[in-house]
Write a protein that holds these residues in place. Sequence first.
Motif, PDB file in Angstrom:
ATOM      1  N   ILE A 205       8.749 -66.662  32.891  1.00  0.00           N
ATOM      2  CA  ILE A 205       8.452 -67.786  34.189  1.00  0.00           C
ATOM      3  C   ILE A 205       9.802 -68.798  33.776  1.00  0.00           C
ATOM      4  CG2 ILE A 205       7.538 -70.051  34.684  1.00  0.00           C
ATOM      5  CD1 ILE A 205       4.835 -68.868  34.150  1.00  0.00           C
ATOM      6  N   VAL A 206      10.614 -69.042  34.896  1.00  0.00           N
ATOM      7  CA  VAL A 206      11.900 -69.815  34.705  1.00  0.00           C
ATOM      8  C   VAL A 206      11.641 -71.183  35.170  1.00  0.00           C
ATOM      9  CG1 VAL A 206      14.337 -69.960  35.518  1.00  0.00           C
ATOM     10  CG2 VAL A 206      13.264 -67.641  34.795  1.00  0.00           C
ATOM     11  N   GLN A 207      12.076 -72.306  34.450  1.00  0.00           N
ATOM     12  CA  GLN A 207      11.979 -73.471  34.832  1.00  0.00           C
ATOM     13  C   GLN A 207      13.547 -73.807  34.785  1.00  0.00           C
ATOM     14  OE1 GLN A 207      10.012 -75.932  31.836  1.00  0.00           O
ATOM     15  NE2 GLN A 207      10.534 -77.888  32.960  1.00  0.00           N
ATOM     16  N   ILE A 208      13.659 -74.601  35.877  1.00  0.00           N
ATOM     17  CA  ILE A 208      14.933 -75.324  36.190  1.00  0.00           C
ATOM     18  C   ILE A 208      15.004 -76.651  36.679  1.00  0.00           C
ATOM     19  CG2 ILE A 208      17.204 -75.260  37.688  1.00  0.00           C
ATOM     20  CD1 ILE A 208      16.419 -72.006  38.452  1.00  0.00           C
ATOM     21  N   THR A 209      15.438 -77.679  35.737  1.00  0.00           N
ATOM     22  CA  THR A 209      14.950 -79.261  36.178  1.00  0.00           C
ATOM     23  C   THR A 209      16.459 -79.721  36.168  1.00  0.00           C
ATOM     24  OG1 THR A 209      13.428 -78.628  34.553  1.00  0.00           O
ATOM     25  CG2 THR A 209      14.157 -81.262  34.947  1.00  0.00           C
ATOM     26  N   PRO A 210      17.127 -80.049  37.476  1.00  0.00           N
ATOM     27  CA  PRO A 210      18.268 -80.574  37.612  1.00  0.00           C
ATOM     28  C   PRO A 210      18.105 -82.323  37.436  1.00  0.00           C
ATOM     29  CG  PRO A 210      17.728 -79.138  39.518  1.00  0.00           C
ATOM     30  CD  PRO A 210      16.741 -79.409  38.605  1.00  0.00           C
ATOM     31  N   GLU A 211      19.009 -83.288  36.776  1.00  0.00           N
ATOM     32  CA  GLU A 211      19.088 -84.556  36.869  1.00  0.00           C
ATOM     33  C   GLU A 211      18.688 -84.965  38.093  1.00  0.00           C
ATOM     34  OE1 GLU A 211      21.531 -87.905  34.779  1.00  0.00           O
ATOM     35  OE2 GLU A 211      22.186 -86.080  35.161  1.00  0.00           O
ATOM     36  N   VAL A 212      19.308 -84.588  39.090  1.00  0.00           N
ATOM     37  CA  VAL A 212      19.178 -85.007  40.536  1.00  0.00           C
ATOM     38  C   VAL A 212      18.366 -83.941  41.253  1.00  0.00           C
ATOM     39  CG1 VAL A 212      20.185 -85.652  42.906  1.00  0.00           C
ATOM     40  CG2 VAL A 212      21.056 -86.401  40.635  1.00  0.00           C
ATOM     41  N   ASN A 213      17.246 -84.061  41.697  1.00  0.00           N
ATOM     42  CA  ASN A 213      16.509 -82.885  42.250  1.00  0.00           C
ATOM     43  C   ASN A 213      16.059 -83.200  43.680  1.00  0.00           C
ATOM     44  OD1 ASN A 213      15.480 -80.198  42.008  1.00  0.00           O
ATOM     45  ND2 ASN A 213      13.428 -80.951  41.054  1.00  0.00           N
ATOM     46  N   SER A 214      16.833 -83.405  44.601  1.00  0.00           N
ATOM     47  CA  SER A 214      16.682 -83.514  45.932  1.00  0.00           C
ATOM     48  C   SER A 214      17.950 -83.189  46.684  1.00  0.00           C
ATOM     49  CB  SER A 214      16.099 -84.880  46.485  1.00  0.00           C
ATOM     50  OG  SER A 214      16.974 -85.946  46.062  1.00  0.00           O
ATOM     51  N   ALA A 215      17.746 -82.875  47.910  1.00  0.00           N
ATOM     52  CA  ALA A 215      18.731 -82.686  48.945  1.00  0.00           C
ATOM     53  C   ALA A 215      19.991 -81.638  48.282  1.00  0.00           C
ATOM     54  CB  ALA A 215      19.552 -84.049  49.221  1.00  0.00           C
ATOM     55  N   LEU A 216      19.452 -80.708  47.595  1.00  0.00           N
ATOM     56  CA  LEU A 216      20.394 -79.634  46.910  1.00  0.00           C
ATOM     57  C   LEU A 216      20.473 -78.574  48.074  1.00  0.00           C
ATOM     58  CD1 LEU A 216      18.915 -79.155  43.355  1.00  0.00           C
ATOM     59  CD2 LEU A 216      20.771 -80.473  44.026  1.00  0.00           C
ATOM     60  N   GLU A 217      21.476 -77.540  47.719  1.00  0.00           N
ATOM     61  CA  GLU A 217      21.629 -76.506  48.769  1.00  0.00           C
ATOM     62  C   GLU A 217      21.872 -75.546  47.194  1.00  0.00           C
ATOM     63  OE1 GLU A 217      24.079 -76.326  52.241  1.00  0.00           O
ATOM     64  OE2 GLU A 217      24.254 -78.448  51.870  1.00  0.00           O
ATOM     65  N   ALA A 218      20.944 -74.998  47.054  1.00  0.00           N
ATOM     66  CA  ALA A 218      20.964 -74.122  45.556  1.00  0.00           C
ATOM     67  C   ALA A 218      20.548 -72.803  45.883  1.00  0.00           C
ATOM     68  CB  ALA A 218      20.242 -74.609  44.534  1.00  0.00           C
ATOM     69  N   ASP A 219      21.212 -71.725  45.468  1.00  0.00           N
ATOM     70  CA  ASP A 219      21.040 -70.315  45.450  1.00  0.00           C
ATOM     71  C   ASP A 219      20.591 -69.841  44.056  1.00  0.00           C
ATOM     72  OD1 ASP A 219      21.320 -70.548  48.232  1.00  0.00           O
ATOM     73  OD2 ASP A 219      23.311 -69.425  47.891  1.00  0.00           O
ATOM     74  N   VAL A 220      19.601 -69.129  44.052  1.00  0.00           N
ATOM     75  CA  VAL A 220      19.194 -68.498  42.488  1.00  0.00           C
ATOM     76  C   VAL A 220      18.983 -67.048  42.713  1.00  0.00           C
ATOM     77  CG1 VAL A 220      17.672 -68.705  40.647  1.00  0.00           C
ATOM     78  CG2 VAL A 220      18.296 -71.157  42.126  1.00  0.00           C
ATOM     79  N   ILE A 221      19.597 -66.411  41.482  1.00  0.00           N
ATOM     80  CA  ILE A 221      19.366 -65.124  41.092  1.00  0.00           C
ATOM     81  C   ILE A 221      18.405 -65.005  40.098  1.00  0.00           C
ATOM     82  CG2 ILE A 221      20.078 -62.760  40.855  1.00  0.00           C
ATOM     83  CD1 ILE A 221      22.280 -63.318  42.785  1.00  0.00           C
ATOM     84  N   LEU A 222      17.409 -64.491  39.673  1.00  0.00           N
ATOM     85  CA  LEU A 222      16.553 -64.291  38.633  1.00  0.00           C
ATOM     86  C   LEU A 222      16.699 -62.761  38.183  1.00  0.00           C
ATOM     87  CD1 LEU A 222      13.511 -66.422  39.147  1.00  0.00           C
ATOM     88  CD2 LEU A 222      15.632 -67.055  38.063  1.00  0.00           C
ATOM     89  N   HIS A 223      16.902 -62.272  36.921  1.00  0.00           N
ATOM     90  CA  HIS A 223      16.892 -61.127  36.466  1.00  0.00           C
ATOM     91  C   HIS A 223      15.664 -60.582  35.626  1.00  0.00           C
ATOM     92  CE1 HIS A 223      21.181 -60.524  37.421  1.00  0.00           C
ATOM     93  NE2 HIS A 223      21.538 -61.795  37.267  1.00  0.00           N
ATOM     94  N   TYR A 224      15.205 -59.346  35.621  1.00  0.00           N
ATOM     95  CA  TYR A 224      14.233 -59.152  34.784  1.00  0.00           C
ATOM     96  C   TYR A 224      14.596 -57.647  34.501  1.00  0.00           C
ATOM     97  CZ  TYR A 224      12.833 -56.420  38.983  1.00  0.00           C
ATOM     98  OH  TYR A 224      12.912 -55.705  39.878  1.00  0.00           O
ATOM     99  N   PHE A 225      13.667 -57.158  33.302  1.00  0.00           N
ATOM    100  CA  PHE A 225      13.857 -55.734  32.792  1.00  0.00           C
ATOM    101  C   PHE A 225      12.560 -54.831  33.194  1.00  0.00           C
ATOM    102  CE2 PHE A 225      16.225 -58.230  29.401  1.00  0.00           C
ATOM    103  CZ  PHE A 225      17.340 -57.534  29.713  1.00  0.00           C
ATOM    104  N   ASP A 226      12.792 -53.729  33.403  1.00  0.00           N
ATOM    105  CA  ASP A 226      11.735 -52.689  33.782  1.00  0.00           C
ATOM    106  C   ASP A 226      10.653 -52.847  32.853  1.00  0.00           C
ATOM    107  OD1 ASP A 226      12.932 -51.871  36.103  1.00  0.00           O
ATOM    108  OD2 ASP A 226      14.069 -50.387  35.287  1.00  0.00           O
ATOM    109  N   SER A 227      10.984 -52.969  31.438  1.00  0.00           N
ATOM    110  CA  SER A 227      10.090 -52.896  30.397  1.00  0.00           C
ATOM    111  C   SER A 227       9.176 -54.195  30.446  1.00  0.00           C
ATOM    112  CB  SER A 227      10.644 -52.736  29.047  1.00  0.00           C
ATOM    113  OG  SER A 227      11.561 -53.827  28.930  1.00  0.00           O
TER     114      SER A 227
END
Length: 467
Positions: A205-227
């Motif tokens: 589980i990924v937690q992302i906590t910006p200091e300013v957490n509003s009006a963002l335009e954020a793109d995110v890619i999360l990676h994982y392993f097959d195992s």
Amino acid sequence: MEAIKLIIKTCIILCSWFAFTATHGQEMTNMGVFTAGETSDIKVSGLSNEGTITGEGDWTIEGSVTNEGSADLDGNTVVYSPDLAIIGGSNSITFSNLEINVPDSVMLTTHIVVKDTLRLINGMLNINGYSISLDSTGLLTGEAETRRIYGDSGFIYLGNQHFVNEQSYINVGGLGIDVNFKGQTNPGAVDFIRHYTTTGLAERIVQITPEVNSALEADVILHYFDSEIEGDENLLELHESTSGSTGWAKIPATLNTSTNTMEFTDRTSLYYYGFTSTSASAPLPVELLSFSGEKLKQAVRLEWQTASEHNNDHFIIQRSADGVQFSEIGTMKGKGTAHHTSTYEYMDVSPLAGINYYRLLQKDSSGHGTYSDIISIHFGNDLSQAFSIYPNPISHDAQRLYLQLPAEDAAVITIFNSQGKVILHEASVATALVEIDMKRLNAAPGELLFINVTSSVSQFSCKLVVH
């Protein structure tokens, strides 16, 4: 033949040109002050520290590392063992560079701090419910299908990251997280935490906590392993929660099974993200209505209710002293498949002194598991059993300090500097997780701070090391 042990009970300073190799399977036990000069080379078959270890020398440890004192290994440290190696002890360990090179795995039994690079060369690293804190410039490298960090719980933390209108993806410390803050809003310092779990189809589980957490335009890619995947990879969906424990909801995301990534875009705020599936062909095994506990004279009574059950094999009742590392204390047979309300009760006849944290691990007939929310019951008056602080040690340029407190009891937090001056006082704190802005502490590198937490029933104090 029993291994020969090298025991140090005094002060030793190795010069920069010194090379020390323990022969005949020697293990090193330090009970004094051991300082390794720059470019010195120390090779031992195991390291046990009860004193103080510092210096910029390089270490090769062909075995386990145990710290009961103060250990700051500021050079390059390679942990190698033909068997299971353990990095543990009652106190955390700080490494500058740490390399894992084992045929099997290394298991943590304490928290560690890595200032520069954590490199996985060979073998697995079992986080085992503990934490790995990277400095703001820290980096995790070398992870692959057969050499990676794993565990039922625990987390790896990287804080104080800054991004300004990047317009392209930035890899965050090798944590398997790529972000692009493409908007005009500056998110300020951003903390990233990769939690480990057995809930859902993937282990993280990924937690992302910006200091300013509003009006963002954020793109995110999360990676994982097959195992890491349990089940059908094609059923992976991305869910978001503002708290990380409840309120999970599916969000739009693009799954790429060729690159093992999940991408979601144009987010105005960022929170917790987990891989799971809500496919109609795979219903939730248990719909949990409630989970509660009651303190009795000599025991704690736990009760939970389910609205329905589907292929529910059994419940595992788990308990923890710190809310992080849990162990099994009992099991309860499930109802299999039921479409009516069912009530369960379990009696913990040997509760811990202080705060007892409880959770349920529900197992279905195929062996997949799902955790309940965590509840806490106070039994006695030892607040230290319920208190944790991280990261500790902490970098002077870190953005936030986190304090884990008992969820049900209001507390007062006071932080002093080494001269006894109060630099922070928070009254009537009634939340389980407290975030403290490090700017309020104005701490300098090398400073030692003192934290005091007082509740209505007890008091706890600890030291915070700033580096």
